[in-house]
Design a protein around this motif. Structure first.
Motif, PDB file in Angstrom:
ATOM      1  N   ASN A  21      28.081  -1.193  48.990  1.00 33.32           N
ATOM      2  CA  ASN A  21      29.338  -1.182  48.256  1.00 33.32           C
ATOM      3  C   ASN A  21      30.182  -2.356  48.709  1.00 33.32           C
ATOM      4  O   ASN A  21      30.484  -2.489  49.891  1.00 33.32           O
ATOM      5  N   ASN A  39      29.461   9.436  37.693  1.00 36.30           N
ATOM      6  CA  ASN A  39      30.083   8.345  38.441  1.00 36.30           C
ATOM      7  C   ASN A  39      29.632   8.206  39.888  1.00 36.30           C
ATOM      8  O   ASN A  39      30.071   7.286  40.573  1.00 36.30           O
ATOM      9  N   LYS A  55      29.190   4.842  41.779  1.00 38.89           N
ATOM     10  CA  LYS A  55      28.284   3.898  41.122  1.00 38.89           C
ATOM     11  C   LYS A  55      28.984   2.568  40.878  1.00 38.89           C
ATOM     12  O   LYS A  55      28.397   1.513  41.092  1.00 38.89           O
ATOM     13  N   ASN A  56      30.244   2.627  40.404  1.00 41.39           N
ATOM     14  CA  ASN A  56      30.984   1.394  40.134  1.00 41.39           C
ATOM     15  C   ASN A  56      31.222   0.621  41.423  1.00 41.39           C
ATOM     16  O   ASN A  56      31.671   1.182  42.419  1.00 41.39           O
ATOM     17  N   GLY A  57      30.899  -0.647  41.397  1.00 42.59           N
ATOM     18  CA  GLY A  57      31.128  -1.510  42.550  1.00 42.59           C
ATOM     19  C   GLY A  57      30.036  -1.446  43.600  1.00 42.59           C
ATOM     20  O   GLY A  57      30.171  -2.035  44.658  1.00 42.59           O
ATOM     21  N   THR A  58      28.950  -0.728  43.318  1.00 38.71           N
ATOM     22  CA  THR A  58      27.872  -0.571  44.292  1.00 38.71           C
ATOM     23  C   THR A  58      26.597  -1.209  43.759  1.00 38.71           C
ATOM     24  O   THR A  58      26.279  -1.101  42.577  1.00 38.71           O
ATOM     25  N   ASP A  73      22.630  -2.972  39.456  1.00 42.10           N
ATOM     26  CA  ASP A  73      24.087  -2.906  39.579  1.00 42.10           C
ATOM     27  C   ASP A  73      24.536  -1.523  39.132  1.00 42.10           C
ATOM     28  O   ASP A  73      24.216  -1.079  38.025  1.00 42.10           O
ATOM     29  N   GLY A  74      25.261  -0.823  39.989  1.00 41.32           N
ATOM     30  CA  GLY A  74      25.706   0.532  39.687  1.00 41.32           C
ATOM     31  C   GLY A  74      26.620   0.632  38.482  1.00 41.32           C
ATOM     32  O   GLY A  74      26.730   1.694  37.877  1.00 41.32           O
ATOM     33  N   ASN A  75      27.282  -0.470  38.112  1.00 38.76           N
ATOM     34  CA  ASN A  75      28.188  -0.434  36.958  1.00 38.76           C
ATOM     35  C   ASN A  75      27.447  -0.055  35.673  1.00 38.76           C
ATOM     36  O   ASN A  75      28.003   0.622  34.822  1.00 38.76           O
ATOM     37  N   ILE A  76      26.184  -0.471  35.539  1.00 35.38           N
ATOM     38  CA  ILE A  76      25.455  -0.133  34.315  1.00 35.38           C
ATOM     39  C   ILE A  76      24.889   1.285  34.356  1.00 35.38           C
ATOM     40  O   ILE A  76      24.429   1.791  33.351  1.00 35.38           O
ATOM     41  N   SER A  78      26.756   3.929  35.237  1.00 33.89           N
ATOM     42  CA  SER A  78      27.886   4.866  35.180  1.00 33.89           C
ATOM     43  C   SER A  78      27.950   5.638  33.871  1.00 33.89           C
ATOM     44  O   SER A  78      28.926   5.578  33.124  1.00 33.89           O
TER      45      SER A  78
END
Length: 92
Positions: A21, A39, A55-58, A73-76, A78
């Motif tokens: 993260n 999330n 998930k976001n930012g990780t 990328d965790g953003n995708i 979420s």
């Protein structure tokens, strides 16, 4: 069979992962995924502690059963796991 091409369309629970993260260095963790929500991903660390990772930012590096490592990328990710399995993703 899980491969790097179809990983996002499979269940993550039971896979080994290394989560990094960017915003919170205390959330850097290696272990096994034991739960997933829209999330977050819950990881049981190598020291048997459990942590919820957003998930976001990780950045997640998954280890597939054949030993291959895949970075996502965790953003995708979420979205709800059941929706992610059905969703179509563009190839990059």
């Amino acid at each position: 069979m899980i491969t790097s091409d179809n990983l996002v369309h499979h269940e993550f629970i039971g896979l080994k992962v290394h989560a990094t993260n960017v915003k919170n260095k205390s959330l850097n963790l290696k272990g096994t995924i034991i739960d997933e929500t829209k999330n977050t991903i819950k990881i049981e660390g190598e020291d048997n502690t459990e942590k919820m990772i957003p998930k976001n930012g990780t950045l997640f590096v998954f280890e597939l059963p054949d030993g291959e490592k895949v970075e996502i990328d965790g953003n995708i990710l979420s979205i709800r796991p059941e929706d992610r399995i059905k969703k179509r993703f563009k190839k990059i």
